[in-house]
Scaffold this motif. Structure first.
Motif, PDB file in Angstrom:
ATOM      1  N   SER A  16       0.786  -1.234   0.000  1.00 44.04           N
ATOM      2  CA  SER A  16       0.000   0.000   0.000  1.00 44.04           C
ATOM      3  C   SER A  16       0.816   1.282   0.000  1.00 44.04           C
ATOM      4  CB  SER A  16      -0.915   0.018   1.241  1.00 44.04           C
ATOM      5  OG  SER A  16      -1.827  -1.053   1.201  1.00 44.04           O
ATOM      6  N   ALA A  68      -5.295   1.258   5.671  1.00 43.95           N
ATOM      7  CA  ALA A  68      -5.046   0.621   4.376  1.00 43.95           C
ATOM      8  C   ALA A  68      -5.986  -0.565   4.209  1.00 43.95           C
ATOM      9  CB  ALA A  68      -3.591   0.156   4.265  1.00 43.95           C
ATOM     10  N   ARG A  74     -10.182  -3.433  -2.344  1.00 46.64           N
ATOM     11  CA  ARG A  74     -10.455  -1.992  -2.428  1.00 46.64           C
ATOM     12  C   ARG A  74     -11.702  -1.712  -3.253  1.00 46.64           C
ATOM     13  NH1 ARG A  74      -4.173  -0.145  -3.122  1.00 46.64           N
ATOM     14  NH2 ARG A  74      -3.585  -0.871  -1.032  1.00 46.64           N
ATOM     15  N   GLY A  75     -12.303  -0.561  -2.994  1.00 51.64           N
ATOM     16  CA  GLY A  75     -13.472  -0.150  -3.754  1.00 51.64           C
ATOM     17  C   GLY A  75     -14.740  -0.889  -3.359  1.00 51.64           C
ATOM     18  N   LEU A  76     -14.696  -1.587  -2.238  1.00 50.39           N
ATOM     19  CA  LEU A  76     -15.854  -2.375  -1.779  1.00 50.39           C
ATOM     20  C   LEU A  76     -16.489  -1.774  -0.526  1.00 50.39           C
ATOM     21  CD1 LEU A  76     -14.269  -5.951  -2.146  1.00 50.39           C
ATOM     22  CD2 LEU A  76     -15.845  -4.814  -3.727  1.00 50.39           C
ATOM     23  N   GLY A  77     -15.963  -0.650  -0.083  1.00 49.65           N
ATOM     24  CA  GLY A  77     -16.547  -0.014   1.105  1.00 49.65           C
ATOM     25  C   GLY A  77     -15.845  -0.323   2.409  1.00 49.65           C
ATOM     26  N   VAL A  78     -14.746  -1.088   2.349  1.00 54.31           N
ATOM     27  CA  VAL A  78     -14.065  -1.472   3.604  1.00 54.31           C
ATOM     28  C   VAL A  78     -13.451  -0.248   4.295  1.00 54.31           C
ATOM     29  CG1 VAL A  78     -12.206  -2.864   4.617  1.00 54.31           C
ATOM     30  CG2 VAL A  78     -13.578  -3.798   2.746  1.00 54.31           C
ATOM     31  N   GLY A  79     -12.769   0.592   3.516  1.00 52.40           N
ATOM     32  CA  GLY A  79     -12.129   1.783   4.096  1.00 52.40           C
ATOM     33  C   GLY A  79     -13.157   2.705   4.740  1.00 52.40           C
ATOM     34  N   LYS A  80     -14.255   2.928   4.016  1.00 51.03           N
ATOM     35  CA  LYS A  80     -15.299   3.810   4.545  1.00 51.03           C
ATOM     36  C   LYS A  80     -15.922   3.209   5.807  1.00 51.03           C
ATOM     37  CE  LYS A  80     -18.953   6.502   2.301  1.00 51.03           C
ATOM     38  NZ  LYS A  80     -19.817   6.418   1.109  1.00 51.03           N
ATOM     39  N   GLU A 101      -3.251  13.104   8.075  1.00 51.03           N
ATOM     40  CA  GLU A 101      -2.446  13.650   6.976  1.00 51.03           C
ATOM     41  C   GLU A 101      -2.580  12.756   5.759  1.00 51.03           C
ATOM     42  OE1 GLU A 101       0.203  13.144   9.716  1.00 51.03           O
ATOM     43  OE2 GLU A 101       0.003  15.163  10.549  1.00 51.03           O
ATOM     44  N   VAL A 102      -2.530  13.377   4.579  1.00 49.78           N
ATOM     45  CA  VAL A 102      -2.642  12.598   3.346  1.00 49.78           C
ATOM     46  C   VAL A 102      -1.764  13.229   2.264  1.00 49.78           C
ATOM     47  CG1 VAL A 102      -4.746  13.857   2.611  1.00 49.78           C
ATOM     48  CG2 VAL A 102      -4.301  11.577   1.693  1.00 49.78           C
ATOM     49  N   PRO A 108      -7.584   8.324  -4.170  1.00 48.85           N
ATOM     50  CA  PRO A 108      -8.593   7.474  -3.510  1.00 48.85           C
ATOM     51  C   PRO A 108      -8.814   7.860  -2.054  1.00 48.85           C
ATOM     52  CG  PRO A 108      -7.056   6.131  -4.776  1.00 48.85           C
ATOM     53  CD  PRO A 108      -6.508   7.523  -4.796  1.00 48.85           C
ATOM     54  N   VAL A 111     -10.663  11.229  -1.751  1.00 50.68           N
ATOM     55  CA  VAL A 111     -12.106  11.106  -2.034  1.00 50.68           C
ATOM     56  C   VAL A 111     -12.824  10.510  -0.822  1.00 50.68           C
ATOM     57  CG1 VAL A 111     -13.849   9.959  -3.468  1.00 50.68           C
ATOM     58  CG2 VAL A 111     -11.803  10.912  -4.529  1.00 50.68           C
ATOM     59  N   TYR A 113     -11.951  10.612   2.368  1.00 45.23           N
ATOM     60  CA  TYR A 113     -12.020  11.557   3.491  1.00 45.23           C
ATOM     61  C   TYR A 113     -13.021  12.687   3.199  1.00 45.23           C
ATOM     62  CZ  TYR A 113      -7.641   9.164   4.635  1.00 45.23           C
ATOM     63  OH  TYR A 113      -6.696   8.219   4.905  1.00 45.23           O
ATOM     64  N   LYS A 115     -15.676  12.487   1.332  1.00 49.41           N
ATOM     65  CA  LYS A 115     -17.046  11.973   1.456  1.00 49.41           C
ATOM     66  C   LYS A 115     -17.480  11.858   2.909  1.00 49.41           C
ATOM     67  CE  LYS A 115     -17.812   9.931  -2.975  1.00 49.41           C
ATOM     68  NZ  LYS A 115     -18.017   8.778  -3.838  1.00 49.41           N
TER      69      LYS A 115
HETATM   70  C1  LIG Z   1      -7.590   4.781   0.676  1.00 49.60           C
HETATM   71  C2  LIG Z   1      -8.125   3.382   0.892  1.00 49.60           C
HETATM   72  C3  LIG Z   1      -7.917   2.971   2.359  1.00 49.60           C
HETATM   73  C4  LIG Z   1      -9.643   3.378   0.579  1.00 49.60           C
HETATM   74  O1  LIG Z   1     -10.180   2.123   0.965  1.00 49.60           O
HETATM   75  P1  LIG Z   1     -11.335   1.404   0.103  1.00 49.60           P
HETATM   76  O2  LIG Z   1     -11.877   0.296   0.930  1.00 49.60           O
HETATM   77  O3  LIG Z   1     -10.827   1.060  -1.238  1.00 49.60           O
HETATM   78  O4  LIG Z   1     -12.387   2.604  -0.031  1.00 49.60           O
HETATM   79  P2  LIG Z   1     -13.970   2.439  -0.111  1.00 49.60           P
HETATM   80  O5  LIG Z   1     -14.324   1.311  -1.019  1.00 49.60           O
HETATM   81  O6  LIG Z   1     -14.527   2.411   1.269  1.00 49.60           O
HETATM   82  O7  LIG Z   1     -14.358   3.817  -0.825  1.00 49.60           O
HETATM   83  C5  LIG Z   1     -14.709   4.972  -0.090  1.00 49.60           C
HETATM   84  C6  LIG Z   1     -15.057   6.093  -1.037  1.00 49.60           C
HETATM   85  O8  LIG Z   1     -13.869   6.535  -1.687  1.00 49.60           O
HETATM   86  C7  LIG Z   1     -14.047   6.512  -3.096  1.00 49.60           C
HETATM   87  N1  LIG Z   1     -12.899   5.864  -3.711  1.00 49.60           N
HETATM   88  C8  LIG Z   1     -12.314   4.704  -3.327  1.00 49.60           C
HETATM   89  N2  LIG Z   1     -11.304   4.392  -4.171  1.00 49.60           N
HETATM   90  C9  LIG Z   1     -11.289   5.367  -5.106  1.00 49.60           C
HETATM   91  C10 LIG Z   1     -10.481   5.608  -6.260  1.00 49.60           C
HETATM   92  N3  LIG Z   1      -9.504   4.757  -6.627  1.00 49.60           N
HETATM   93  N4  LIG Z   1     -10.718   6.727  -6.972  1.00 49.60           N
HETATM   94  C11 LIG Z   1     -11.692   7.593  -6.621  1.00 49.60           C
HETATM   95  N5  LIG Z   1     -12.497   7.412  -5.544  1.00 49.60           N
HETATM   96  C12 LIG Z   1     -12.293   6.305  -4.813  1.00 49.60           C
HETATM   97  C13 LIG Z   1     -15.265   5.710  -3.408  1.00 49.60           C
HETATM   98  O9  LIG Z   1     -15.998   6.375  -4.396  1.00 49.60           O
HETATM   99  C14 LIG Z   1     -16.011   5.597  -2.115  1.00 49.60           C
HETATM  100  O10 LIG Z   1     -17.124   6.437  -2.085  1.00 49.60           O
HETATM  101  P3  LIG Z   1     -18.611   5.796  -2.190  1.00 49.60           P
HETATM  102  O11 LIG Z   1     -18.721   4.798  -1.091  1.00 49.60           O
HETATM  103  O12 LIG Z   1     -19.509   6.958  -2.016  1.00 49.60           O
HETATM  104  O13 LIG Z   1     -18.662   5.172  -3.533  1.00 49.60           O
HETATM  105  C15 LIG Z   1      -7.427   2.344  -0.063  1.00 49.60           C
HETATM  106  O14 LIG Z   1      -7.472   2.842  -1.377  1.00 49.60           O
HETATM  107  C16 LIG Z   1      -5.987   2.044   0.303  1.00 49.60           C
HETATM  108  O15 LIG Z   1      -5.710   1.132   1.101  1.00 49.60           O
HETATM  109  N6  LIG Z   1      -5.042   2.797  -0.300  1.00 49.60           N
HETATM  110  C17 LIG Z   1      -3.608   2.582  -0.013  1.00 49.60           C
HETATM  111  C18 LIG Z   1      -3.244   3.063   1.365  1.00 49.60           C
HETATM  112  C19 LIG Z   1      -3.547   4.546   1.551  1.00 49.60           C
HETATM  113  O16 LIG Z   1      -3.327   5.360   0.664  1.00 49.60           O
HETATM  114  N7  LIG Z   1      -4.043   4.888   2.748  1.00 49.60           N
HETATM  115  C20 LIG Z   1      -4.390   6.266   3.079  1.00 49.60           C
HETATM  116  C21 LIG Z   1      -3.215   7.001   3.615  1.00 49.60           C
HETATM  117  S1  LIG Z   1      -3.604   8.677   4.044  1.00 49.60           S
END
Ligand SMILES: CC(C)(COP(=O)(O)OP(=O)(O)OC[C@H]1O[C@@H](n2cnc3c(N)ncnc32)[C@H](O)[C@@H]1OP(=O)(O)O)[C@@H](O)C(=O)NCCC(=O)NCCS
Length: 142
Positions: A16, A68, A74-80, A101-102, A108, A111, A113, A115
């Protein structure tokens, strides 16, 4: 998160981030009782660790230090779901403000944060290395 989760957590961390935390750092978080809250998201069927989140709670503020999700999940709602889960929990405990911090280029995460209602409250110049990049500081009234 327990030390038993660390092989899976480290695999996600390394997949990640360009400058991943070391296992020693994760162990330190697990041991930092009362300050650090390291949590894992576990997939039900095979009990796989699919993501994690680590935040610090200091009085009525929290700082999210790491989040992470495994690339395959990813993209399945786990992060949210992880974010909502901890924000609901700390709100119930009286927390009023969250920061994190980001990387500016981390679309991703930004977006996600946005939302959840996070807003830009600061900029830290050259905060990240490998590659060097500024950090946005985001804040949320919870
Ligand atoms: C950032 C991260 C944790 C998001 O986790 P995720 O489970 O994929 O995110 P979710 O599926 O819960 O998506 C949450 C929202 O972000 C948006 N989103 C997720 N991935 C996206 C992408 N690649 N591009 C644009 N928007 C995105 C989605 O639209 C979603 O909104 P919605 O529920 O209204 O559709 C994941 O991408 C990750 O592990 N990234 C690498 C590590 C990282 O960068 N961590 C953050 C450090 S600050």
């Amino acid at each position: 998160m327990t030390t038993g989760d660390l092989p899976e957590v480290m695999a996600i961390e390394q997949a990640s981030f360009p400058n991943p935390w070391s296992e020693v750092t994760f162990r330190g978080e697990i041991q930092n009782d009362g300050i650090s809250f390291p949590l894992v998201a576990v997939e039900r069927a095979e009990k796989r660790v699919v993501g994690y989140i680590i935040y610090w709670k200091i009085q009525d503020e929290i700082q999210i230090n790491n989040i992470a999700v495994h690339p395959d999940f990813r993209g399945l709602g786990v992060g949210k779901a992880m974010m909502r889960n901890i924000l609901d929990a700390v709100r119930a405990q009286g927390a009023i403000f969250a920061t994190l911090e980001v990387r500016i280029s981390n679309k991703p995460a930004r977006v996600l944060y946005e939302k959840l209602g996070f807003e830009i409250i600061g900029l830290r110049k050259d905060y990240y290395a490998h590659p060097a990049e500024d950090a946005l500081v985001l804040g949320l009234n919870i």
